[in-house]
Design a protein around this motif. Structure first.
Motif, PDB file in Angstrom:
ATOM      1  N   PHE A  23       9.751  -5.922  -9.957  1.00  0.00           N
ATOM      2  CA  PHE A  23       8.550  -6.802 -10.286  1.00  0.00           C
ATOM      3  C   PHE A  23       7.035  -6.631  -9.569  1.00  0.00           C
ATOM      4  N   MET A  24       7.111  -6.494  -8.448  1.00  0.00           N
ATOM      5  CA  MET A  24       6.061  -6.513  -8.329  1.00  0.00           C
ATOM      6  C   MET A  24       4.958  -5.255  -8.596  1.00  0.00           C
ATOM      7  N   ALA A  25       5.713  -4.078  -7.915  1.00  0.00           N
ATOM      8  CA  ALA A  25       4.441  -3.011  -8.018  1.00  0.00           C
ATOM      9  C   ALA A  25       4.607  -2.879  -9.106  1.00  0.00           C
ATOM     10  N   ASN A  26       5.049  -3.275 -11.404  1.00  0.00           N
ATOM     11  CA  ASN A  26       5.007  -3.462 -12.552  1.00  0.00           C
ATOM     12  C   ASN A  26       3.648  -4.700 -12.328  1.00  0.00           C
ATOM     13  N   ALA A  27       3.664  -5.882 -11.703  1.00  0.00           N
ATOM     14  CA  ALA A  27       3.034  -7.444 -12.174  1.00  0.00           C
ATOM     15  C   ALA A  27       1.179  -7.074 -12.490  1.00  0.00           C
ATOM     16  N   LYS A  28       0.780  -6.373 -11.102  1.00  0.00           N
ATOM     17  CA  LYS A  28       0.299  -6.298 -11.556  1.00  0.00           C
ATOM     18  C   LYS A  28      -0.651  -4.629 -11.997  1.00  0.00           C
ATOM     19  N   PRO A  29      -1.958  -4.396 -12.349  1.00  0.00           N
ATOM     20  CA  PRO A  29      -2.276  -2.813 -12.078  1.00  0.00           C
ATOM     21  C   PRO A  29      -3.441  -2.492 -11.353  1.00  0.00           C
ATOM     22  N   LEU A  30      -3.614  -1.855 -11.164  1.00  0.00           N
ATOM     23  CA  LEU A  30      -4.453  -1.391  -9.340  1.00  0.00           C
ATOM     24  C   LEU A  30      -6.183  -1.477  -9.742  1.00  0.00           C
ATOM     25  N   VAL A  31      -6.401  -1.971  -9.296  1.00  0.00           N
ATOM     26  CA  VAL A  31      -7.782  -2.146  -9.742  1.00  0.00           C
ATOM     27  C   VAL A  31      -8.513  -2.211  -8.103  1.00  0.00           C
ATOM     28  N   MET A  32      -9.517  -0.811  -7.660  1.00  0.00           N
ATOM     29  CA  MET A  32     -10.121  -0.949  -6.089  1.00  0.00           C
ATOM     30  C   MET A  32     -11.738  -0.789  -6.888  1.00  0.00           C
ATOM     31  N   THR A  33     -12.614  -1.338  -6.157  1.00  0.00           N
ATOM     32  CA  THR A  33     -13.700  -1.315  -5.802  1.00  0.00           C
ATOM     33  C   THR A  33     -14.024   0.119  -5.735  1.00  0.00           C
ATOM     34  N   ASP A  34     -15.525   0.520  -5.744  1.00  0.00           N
ATOM     35  CA  ASP A  34     -16.008   1.870  -5.056  1.00  0.00           C
ATOM     36  C   ASP A  34     -16.148   1.948  -3.657  1.00  0.00           C
ATOM     37  N   GLU A  35     -15.761   1.163  -3.419  1.00  0.00           N
ATOM     38  CA  GLU A  35     -15.651   1.518  -1.701  1.00  0.00           C
ATOM     39  C   GLU A  35     -13.976   1.273  -1.577  1.00  0.00           C
ATOM     40  N   GLY A  36     -13.677   1.373  -2.152  1.00  0.00           N
ATOM     41  CA  GLY A  36     -12.211   1.554  -2.340  1.00  0.00           C
ATOM     42  C   GLY A  36     -10.714   0.095  -1.639  1.00  0.00           C
ATOM     43  N   ILE A  89       0.591  -3.092  -2.702  1.00  0.00           N
ATOM     44  CA  ILE A  89       0.827  -2.021  -1.118  1.00  0.00           C
ATOM     45  C   ILE A  89       2.613  -2.995  -0.118  1.00  0.00           C
ATOM     46  N   VAL A  90       3.461  -0.833  -1.000  1.00  0.00           N
ATOM     47  CA  VAL A  90       4.969  -1.379  -0.017  1.00  0.00           C
ATOM     48  C   VAL A  90       4.735  -1.251   1.149  1.00  0.00           C
ATOM     49  N   ARG A  91       5.334  -2.191   1.767  1.00  0.00           N
ATOM     50  CA  ARG A  91       5.290  -1.221   3.795  1.00  0.00           C
ATOM     51  C   ARG A  91       6.748  -1.278   4.019  1.00  0.00           C
ATOM     52  N   HIS A  92       6.670   0.071   4.741  1.00  0.00           N
ATOM     53  CA  HIS A  92       8.227   0.515   5.262  1.00  0.00           C
ATOM     54  C   HIS A  92       7.794   0.945   6.807  1.00  0.00           C
ATOM     55  N   LEU A  93       8.265   0.054   8.179  1.00  0.00           N
ATOM     56  CA  LEU A  93       8.388  -0.001   9.292  1.00  0.00           C
ATOM     57  C   LEU A  93       9.392   1.183   9.176  1.00  0.00           C
ATOM     58  N   VAL A  94       9.000   2.517   9.829  1.00  0.00           N
ATOM     59  CA  VAL A  94      10.256   3.135  10.723  1.00  0.00           C
ATOM     60  C   VAL A  94      10.634   2.344  11.788  1.00  0.00           C
ATOM     61  N   ARG A 103      10.507   7.810  -6.952  1.00  0.00           N
ATOM     62  CA  ARG A 103      11.289   7.291  -8.140  1.00  0.00           C
ATOM     63  C   ARG A 103      11.622   6.540  -9.043  1.00  0.00           C
ATOM     64  N   GLU A 104      11.258   5.202  -8.699  1.00  0.00           N
ATOM     65  CA  GLU A 104      12.104   3.514  -9.218  1.00  0.00           C
ATOM     66  C   GLU A 104      10.323   3.596  -9.379  1.00  0.00           C
ATOM     67  N   LEU A 105       9.284   3.374  -8.371  1.00  0.00           N
ATOM     68  CA  LEU A 105       7.809   2.880  -8.674  1.00  0.00           C
ATOM     69  C   LEU A 105       6.328   3.799  -9.570  1.00  0.00           C
ATOM     70  N   PRO A 106       5.465   2.911 -10.281  1.00  0.00           N
ATOM     71  CA  PRO A 106       4.663   3.937 -11.121  1.00  0.00           C
ATOM     72  C   PRO A 106       3.878   4.463 -10.074  1.00  0.00           C
ATOM     73  N   GLN A 107       3.209   4.560  -9.955  1.00  0.00           N
ATOM     74  CA  GLN A 107       2.981   6.451  -9.270  1.00  0.00           C
ATOM     75  C   GLN A 107       1.684   5.194  -8.407  1.00  0.00           C
ATOM     76  N   ASN A 108       1.087   4.438  -9.233  1.00  0.00           N
ATOM     77  CA  ASN A 108      -0.160   3.230  -8.831  1.00  0.00           C
ATOM     78  C   ASN A 108       0.194   2.484  -7.282  1.00  0.00           C
ATOM     79  N   THR A 109       1.498   2.588  -7.194  1.00  0.00           N
ATOM     80  CA  THR A 109       1.560   1.894  -6.347  1.00  0.00           C
ATOM     81  C   THR A 109       1.508   2.672  -4.629  1.00  0.00           C
ATOM     82  N   TYR A 110       0.642   1.878  -4.030  1.00  0.00           N
ATOM     83  CA  TYR A 110       0.376   2.306  -2.405  1.00  0.00           C
ATOM     84  C   TYR A 110       1.766   1.967  -1.614  1.00  0.00           C
TER      85      TYR A 110
END
Length: 202
Positions: free
Chosen positions: A101-114, A121-126, A143-150
């Motif tokens: 839900f979270m990954a699909n809820a918001k479009p990716l918007v970045m400033t020119d500075e990144g 942003i999905v975090r995974h602690l190894v 496989r399951e999340l949009p390609q613009n998900t970090y």
């Protein structure tokens, strides 16, 4: 005790002081109060929802209009591991729906500075001895999340607290363990990727 009105004032004060975002950490149990605060004042800077992902989707749907950036964890894929470390055998079943839900809820918007203004942003602690589980999470992510998900792959696990009953957690992850997970991310073609230096542990 902080009232919703006072919390709205705090949002505004932080914004006026130059804060770059308002970060809500593990906030789901306070949703009703947060909604009242946001109805009083919606910050003009990004609002971040920082969560373990063990969330009900209907809770996320209620607060979603006020959130700009989702920062969810994806901790474990295996029911056995999540039961051992989190006491929640159904962690992945619940968290995967929430993260989707979270990954699909918001479009990716970045400033020119990144700088991210909107997105996920999905975090995974190894974790020690959990490389195969990390690989399963990465396969699900790709496989399951949009390609613009970090994806943020973290190597920062540090032995801490009462872990006498968990001898496998008495050490940080090794370079070999972390590098194996990073290579899997590359092999899967995950491009929006944050990595950590080995000295993050500690």
């Amino acid at each position: 005790a902080i009232t919703p009105s006072t919390l709205a004032d705090i949002f505004k004060e932080l914004e006026d002081m130059g804060a770059e975002n308002i970060s809500l950490v593990t906030p789901s149990h306070l949703t009703a109060y947060l909604l009242r605060a946001f109805e009083i004042y919606k910050p003009k800077i990004p609002v971040v929802y920082n969560t373990s992902s063990y969330e009900k989707v209907d809770t996320l749907q209620r607060i979603d209009p006020y959130i700009d950036i989702y920062l969810p964890d994806m901790k474990f894929y295996s029911p056995a591991l999540s039961k051992r470390y989190l006491g929640k055998e159904d962690y992945f079943d619940v968290a995967s729906e929430a993260v989707r839900f979270m990954a699909n809820a918001k479009p990716l918007v970045m400033t020119d500075e990144g700088k991210m203004l909107s997105g996920c942003i999905v975090r995974h602690l190894v974790m020690p001895l959990c490389v195969s589980d990390s690989k399963s999470i990465l396969k699900w992510f790709s496989r399951e999340l949009p390609q613009n998900t970090y994806l943020s792959l973290m190597s920062q696990y540090t032995p801490f607290g009462k872990i006498e009953g968990f001898p496998e957690l008495s050490r940080p992850v090794t370079a070999r363990e972390y590098d194996a997970v990073v290579q899997t991310a590359f092999d899967l073609g995950i491009k929006n990727l944050f990595l950590q230096e080995r000295d993050s542990s500690g």
